[in-house]
Design a protein around this motif. Structure first.
Motif, short mmCIF file in Angstrom:
data_model
loop_
_atom_site.label_atom_id
_atom_site.label_comp_id
_atom_site.label_asym_id
_atom_site.label_seq_id
_atom_site.Cartn_x
_atom_site.Cartn_y
_atom_site.Cartn_z
N LEU A 5 0.83 -1.21 0.00
CA LEU A 5 0.00 0.00 0.00
C LEU A 5 0.86 1.25 0.00
O LEU A 5 0.60 2.20 -0.75
N ARG A 6 1.90 1.25 0.79
CA ARG A 6 2.82 2.40 0.82
C ARG A 6 3.51 2.60 -0.53
O ARG A 6 3.65 3.72 -1.01
N ALA A 7 3.93 1.52 -1.13
CA ALA A 7 4.60 1.60 -2.44
C ALA A 7 3.65 2.16 -3.49
O ALA A 7 4.05 2.99 -4.32
N VAL A 8 2.41 1.73 -3.48
CA VAL A 8 1.42 2.22 -4.44
C VAL A 8 1.16 3.71 -4.21
O VAL A 8 1.07 4.49 -5.17
N LEU A 9 1.04 4.13 -2.95
CA LEU A 9 0.80 5.54 -2.66
C LEU A 9 1.99 6.41 -3.06
O LEU A 9 1.82 7.51 -3.60
N VAL A 10 3.21 5.92 -2.80
CA VAL A 10 4.40 6.68 -3.21
C VAL A 10 4.45 6.77 -4.72
O VAL A 10 4.75 7.83 -5.29
N LEU A 11 4.16 5.69 -5.42
CA LEU A 11 4.15 5.69 -6.87
C LEU A 11 3.09 6.65 -7.42
O LEU A 11 3.34 7.41 -8.37
N ALA A 12 1.91 6.67 -6.81
CA ALA A 12 0.85 7.59 -7.24
C ALA A 12 1.28 9.04 -7.01
O ALA A 12 1.02 9.92 -7.85
N GLY A 13 1.93 9.30 -5.89
CA GLY A 13 2.42 10.65 -5.62
C GLY A 13 3.48 11.09 -6.62
O GLY A 13 3.49 12.23 -7.08
N LEU A 14 4.38 10.17 -6.98
CA LEU A 14 5.41 10.49 -7.97
C LEU A 14 4.80 10.75 -9.35
O LEU A 14 5.23 11.65 -10.06
N VAL A 15 3.80 9.97 -9.72
CA VAL A 15 3.12 10.19 -11.00
C VAL A 15 2.41 11.54 -11.01
O VAL A 15 2.48 12.29 -12.00
N PHE A 16 1.77 11.88 -9.90
CA PHE A 16 1.09 13.17 -9.81
C PHE A 16 2.10 14.31 -9.89
O PHE A 16 1.89 15.30 -10.61
N ALA A 18 5.09 14.27 -11.26
CA ALA A 18 5.65 14.32 -12.61
C ALA A 18 4.66 14.96 -13.58
O ALA A 18 5.06 15.77 -14.44
N SER A 19 3.38 14.65 -13.46
CA SER A 19 2.39 15.25 -14.36
C SER A 19 2.25 16.75 -14.09
O SER A 19 2.11 17.54 -15.03
N LEU A 20 2.31 17.14 -12.85
CA LEU A 20 2.24 18.55 -12.51
C LEU A 20 3.45 19.30 -13.04
O LEU A 20 3.34 20.40 -13.60
N ALA A 21 4.64 18.70 -12.92
CA ALA A 21 5.85 19.31 -13.45
C ALA A 21 5.79 19.41 -14.97
O ALA A 21 6.24 20.40 -15.56
N LEU A 22 5.21 18.42 -15.62
CA LEU A 22 5.06 18.46 -17.08
C LEU A 22 4.14 19.59 -17.51
O LEU A 22 4.43 20.30 -18.48
N VAL A 23 3.04 19.79 -16.79
CA VAL A 23 2.11 20.87 -17.12
C VAL A 23 2.79 22.22 -16.94
O VAL A 23 2.65 23.12 -17.79
N VAL A 24 3.53 22.39 -15.86
CA VAL A 24 4.23 23.66 -15.63
C VAL A 24 5.27 23.90 -16.71
O VAL A 24 5.41 25.02 -17.24
N ALA A 25 6.02 22.86 -17.08
CA ALA A 25 7.03 23.00 -18.13
C ALA A 25 6.38 23.34 -19.47
O ALA A 25 6.90 24.16 -20.23
N LEU A 26 5.23 22.76 -19.75
CA LEU A 26 4.51 23.06 -20.99
C LEU A 26 4.03 24.50 -21.00
O LEU A 26 4.13 25.19 -22.03
N MET A 27 3.55 24.99 -19.86
CA MET A 27 3.11 26.39 -19.78
C MET A 27 4.28 27.34 -19.98
O MET A 27 4.16 28.34 -20.69
N PHE A 28 5.44 27.04 -19.39
CA PHE A 28 6.62 27.88 -19.59
C PHE A 28 7.08 27.85 -21.04
O PHE A 28 7.51 28.86 -21.59
N ALA A 29 7.00 26.68 -21.68
CA ALA A 29 7.40 26.58 -23.08
C ALA A 29 6.46 27.41 -23.96
O ALA A 29 6.92 28.12 -24.87
#
Length: 93
Positions: A5-16, A18-29
């Motif tokens: 359960l901890r591994a799944v939650l950490v993985l979900a947090g990392l995916v979130f 990464a997606s947030l960082a991708l959106v910010v990078a796209l907006m800056f681009a």
């Protein structure tokens, strides 16, 4: 089970994250492309600005929900009309 359960939650947090960082990078681009196009065409580079009053929504809500007064006000009388005399009401015993 707890480790899984901890591994799944950490993985979900990392995916979130990464997606947030991708959106910010796209907006800056996109902003960089917009600024580069403005510089190429000789136009001024205008920043993205959101103008807002911090308490504007609260003021609008208060103004919108204020009940209309049913009693006439003295300053609501037309300028040419005389104001009638005001009499006091006597209290009942």
């Amino acid at each position: 089970m707890n480790l899984l359960l901890r591994a799944v939650l950490v993985l979900a947090g990392l995916v979130f994250a990464a997606s947030l960082a991708l959106v910010v990078a796209l907006m800056f681009a996109l902003w960089g492309l917009r600024a580069a196009w403005a510089r190429l065409t000789g136009r001024p580079i205008a920043p993205f600005v959101v103008r807002m009053h911090p308490f504007g929504a609260f003021d609008d809500m208060v103004r919108r929900n204020a009940p209309a007064s049913r009693t006439p006000r003295a300053d609501a009388v037309a300028p040419g009309r005389p104001i009638a005399d005001v009499t006091d009401v006597e209290a009942k015993r």
